[in-house]
Design an enzyme around this catalytic site. Structure first.
Site, PDB file in Angstrom:
ATOM      1  N   CYS A  93       0.787  -1.127   0.648  1.00 11.71           N
ATOM      2  CA  CYS A  93       0.511  -0.324  -0.234  1.00 11.71           C
ATOM      3  C   CYS A  93       1.143   1.693   0.003  1.00 11.71           C
ATOM      4  O   CYS A  93       1.282   1.146  -0.676  1.00 11.71           O
ATOM      5  CB  CYS A  93      -1.070   0.288   1.807  1.00 11.71           C
ATOM      6  SG  CYS A  93      -2.227   0.947   1.205  1.00 11.71           S
ATOM      7  N   ARG A 127     -11.851   6.523  -3.624  1.00 10.31           N
ATOM      8  CA  ARG A 127     -11.164   6.020  -3.331  1.00 10.31           C
ATOM      9  C   ARG A 127     -11.571   3.836  -3.755  1.00 10.31           C
ATOM     10  O   ARG A 127     -12.526   4.343  -4.505  1.00 10.31           O
ATOM     11  CB  ARG A 127     -10.896   5.431  -1.845  1.00 10.31           C
ATOM     12  CG  ARG A 127     -10.578   6.435  -0.831  1.00 10.31           C
ATOM     13  CD  ARG A 127     -10.858   6.551   0.473  1.00 10.31           C
ATOM     14  NE  ARG A 127      -9.467   5.545   1.221  1.00 10.31           N
ATOM     15  CZ  ARG A 127      -8.236   5.768   0.908  1.00 10.31           C
ATOM     16  NH1 ARG A 127      -7.801   7.367   0.396  1.00 10.31           N
ATOM     17  NH2 ARG A 127      -6.843   4.916   1.807  1.00 10.31           N
ATOM     18  N   HIS A 194      -3.865  -5.381   0.956  1.00  7.22           N
ATOM     19  CA  HIS A 194      -3.615  -5.940   2.552  1.00  7.22           C
ATOM     20  C   HIS A 194      -4.506  -7.477   3.155  1.00  7.22           C
ATOM     21  O   HIS A 194      -5.373  -7.457   2.580  1.00  7.22           O
ATOM     22  CB  HIS A 194      -3.305  -4.797   3.390  1.00  7.22           C
ATOM     23  CG  HIS A 194      -4.894  -4.243   3.058  1.00  7.22           C
ATOM     24  ND1 HIS A 194      -5.024  -2.795   2.669  1.00  7.22           N
ATOM     25  CD2 HIS A 194      -5.807  -4.369   3.648  1.00  7.22           C
ATOM     26  CE1 HIS A 194      -6.383  -2.470   2.908  1.00  7.22           C
ATOM     27  NE2 HIS A 194      -6.897  -3.044   3.672  1.00  7.22           N
TER      28      HIS A 194
END
Lengths: 250, 456
Positions: A93, A127, A194
């Site tokens: 990330c 996002r 993740h």
């Protein structure tokens, strides 16, 4: 054998359960009789990066990322030469973004990166959040699936010809358009995934350990003896199912 | 406005009753959703009819409990419009405003993200802000984004509004810096401090200069008595402080609340330091609304628990103890309350619906490790049971002591079979797992559905 891991800025970049990835590497190494030694590297500390077998850079919130970015960029040459000398690396990330060439914010400001991964990241407007399923081929002819979770506003654009970590089966990936996720340069892997990534994708943990062992022994990567991984497989199945159902939806 | 508002409210109330009659749960937000659609401005008008005005509560952790405690304290003095079920978006607030027709005071917990709109529409007399932790990043975004929303919410508050803040949280405490009327609360008992900041501590770097804070005492996550060694930014003086805190395992706590108007000793029948924070927040809010210290003590001592947060449910000679977990900071505090008397059997249930957070990575930020050597059996359950099982195996739990049972009902029954008669079975569920668990227990006649819950 001893595997030495340099964990960059664990106090700052720890948001998406990065310690889970480290715990997985530790345990899977131990089950094969290898000792993983993890050394945290803080701002201003100057260990020789090429002396590690594996480097780890996690994700952080914007504020924490901004606090470590200048220190990380100062290590650009050291990180690149460690990579060239065969040190393995996993960046997740925020760490993945910082190791690229640059990050352009929404206000147009450009923050320089380490330049290990051949990509540029541009802040987007929405996002990209959700479960992801990838198909990877890190070794020729061996395709494997990888399940994770992504949450990023940066759109990461790989240079033409750059190697991704994998092809997106479900989810957004690097930029929501190219169908590519992550990046690979030699033994270095960068990814948005993740969750943490390694517990439910033990094959990637073993791939990283094999690369680190190769560096440690100055030899070629070996195949690690397989483990049962029953619970791992069942966690993967559920996560992959989630990606099929709800990955890549805004 | 008058006639139209009455008509809208009447229609909306009818919908709520219909929804309940049709068996669709409590109908807690349906009337509000309808009103919200018909006329969003209606809630402003309904709020202004409340003769004692409106008080709002927000926080990452503890808003439902804090609001319920304040309701106990204030409920003897005023008729409340209170979103008891925890429906804390604007539609939930609208529902409560529609149905509580004769209310005098509005008391609402508000979702962190909905706070700017709630403050702009309801113009609260008092607003209490308690803490910001990393929470469901897939849903709320990064902590700094929520902080930004809160700054916006505070900036539109009327100047006469009293802002109640937790001074132990650097970001939250700083929201009161420019307020004319502010009340700062916190804990002040270094004996209860943690030896170090926990793994997942947020906001541990100075909000002014970025240097790591030094802690005289860290109580819960990053909450505590902090100061910056570089620029001197430090916790403010406390107006309301909890001192002489005594924790009694899973059962109760005792502490003294000291305020500008005096001090009062409180015995709370809830466990954990986090509930001392909730009680201190509720006390501060109530004092700002004019309650007396006697009201505060009476209300807090009469308080048992908010919906699903901490419940003891007797079943077949055993007691199911339910403690909600939903993010690292909250889960760490729940685990901490178990440290003094570790239960032999633990059921943990992890779901990943929107209300739980679809991103389950947070379980890796929870410090399970200190507890695991002392538990004989752990049953992991819920839709992401396998992930939770992996978390515990990597945390050092041996495989023989772990059972993976995705079905909540079977996990509950296995757990009950493993504990001795007359003892507790401790269950830690995420939000939707908690709802499912209550449904299972309600079907067995052991708990009442929440919309039939008691009101003070």
């Amino acid at each position: 054998m001893r595997i030495s891991v340099g964990h960059l800025y664990p106090g700052y970049l720890n948001i998406y359960a990065d310690r889970g990835n480290i715990a997985v590497l530790e345990r899977r190494a131990a089950l094969r009789g290898h000792a993983l030694e993890v050394r945290p590297i803080g701002i201003g500390e100057q260990p020789d990066l090429a002396g590690f077998d594996l480097l780890y850079v996690g994700g952080g919130q914007d504020r924490e990322q901004a606090l470590v970015a200048p220190d990380l960029v100062e290590r650009a040459e050291a990180i690149q030469s460690a990579n060239a000398s065969g040190v393995a690396l996993l960046a997740v990330c925020g760490g993945y973004q910082l190791l690229g060439r640059s990050y352009r914010g929404r206000d147009g400001s450009v923050m320089p990166g380490v330049g290990l991964f051949p990509h540029e990241t541009v802040a987007g407007t929405a996002r990209m959040i959700g479960d992801v399923l990838l198909e990877c081929e890190l070794e020729d002819g061996e395709t494997r699936e990888l399940a994770g979770f992504e949450n990023h506003i940066g759109r990461t654009l790989l240079d033409p010809g750059a190697a991704p970590l994998g092809r997106v089966l479900f989810g957004f990936g690097n930029d929501g358009e190219s169908g590519l996720e992550g990046c690979r340069v030699g033994r270095a892997i960068g990814t948005y995934l993740h969750g943490p990534l390694l517990p439910r994708n033990p094959w990637l943990a073993d791939w990283l350990l094999a690369q680190a062992l190769a560096h440690s022994s100055n030899g070629e990567p070996i195949t690690l003896e397989p483990l049962a991984d029953r619970l791992e497989a069942s966690a993967f199945r559920v996560a992959a199912e989630r990606a099929r159902k709800r990955g890549g939806q805004r | 406005m008058g006639v139209r508002l009455e008509t809208e409210a009447l229609v909306a109330r009818g919908v709520g009753a219909l929804s309940r009659a049709a068996g669709r749960g409590g109908g807690t937000t349906l009337p509000g959703k309808l009103l919200w659609k018909l006329d969003p401005g209606a809630i402003d008008a309904l709020a202004r009819r409340l003769p004692q005005g409106v008080a709002l509560v927000s926080a990452t952790n503890g808003k439902t409990t804090t609001t319920a405690m304040a309701a106990r304290i204030l409920g003897s003095r005023a008729r409340l419009a209170w979103n008891q079920s925890g429906a804390n978006l604007l539609s939930g607030l609208a529902s409560e405003l529609v149905t509580a027709r004769h209310a005098e005071l509005g008391l609402f917990e508000v979702d962190e993200g909905a706070l700017p709109e709630a403050t702009a529409r309801l113009r609260p007399r008092v607003m209490a802000l308690s803490n910001l932790f990393r929470d469901q990043l897939d849903r709320y975004g990064e902590l700094e984004l929520v902080a930004e929303r809160w700054r916006a919410a505070v900036s539109v508050l009327p100047v006469e509004t009293t802002l109640v803040v937790n001074a132990d949280d650097p970001i939250v405490g700083s929201l009161a810096d420019d307020r004319v009327h502010a009340l700062r609360f916190g804990l002040d008992d270094p004996r209860q401090a943690r030896p170090a900041l926990q793994h997942a501590a947020d906001s541990k770097y100075c909000i002014r200069c970025g240097t790591p804070y030094e802690y005289e005492a860290a109580y819960v996550g990053h909450l505590g008595d902090y100061s910056c060694p570089a620029c001197g930014h430090a916790r403010s003086r406390l107006d309301v402080a909890a001192r002489d805190i005594e924790l009694r395992g899973l059962h109760a706590s005792r502490f003294r609340i000291e305020s500008p108007t005096g001090a009062v000793d409180v015995e709370l029948s809830l466990p954990g330091l986090y509930n001392v924070y909730n009680a201190t927040a509720a006390a501060s809010l109530s004092l700002a609304l004019g309650a007396t210290l006697d009201d505060v003590r009476g209300g807090l001592e009469a308080f048992s628990a908010a919906f699903g947060r901490f419940e003891r449910i007797p079943t077949g000679g055993r007691t199911v103890v339910v403690l909600l977990v939903k993010n690292p900071a909250g889960a760490n505090e729940v685990l901490r309350t178990l440290e003094t008397g570790v239960p032999p059997v633990l059921v943990l249930a992890l779901n990943d619906a929107i209300a739980d957070g679809q991103d389950v990575s947070w379980i890796w930020d929870v410090d399970f490790e200190p507890l695991l050597p002392h538990v004989a059996n752990v049953i992991v359950s819920g839709e992401r049971a396998a992930e939770l099982g992996l978390r515990l195996l990597y945390g050092g739990l041996s495989e023989e002591r772990l059972e993976v049972e995705p079905s909540l009902e079977r996990a509950l029954d296995h757990g009950l079979a493993l504990v001795e008669a007359g003892t507790d079975l401790v269950v830690l569920p995420t939000y939707t797992a908690m709802l499912a668990l209550r449904e299972i227990l309600a079907a067995r006649g052991l708990v009442r559905p929440y919309w039939e819950g008691e009101r003070p």
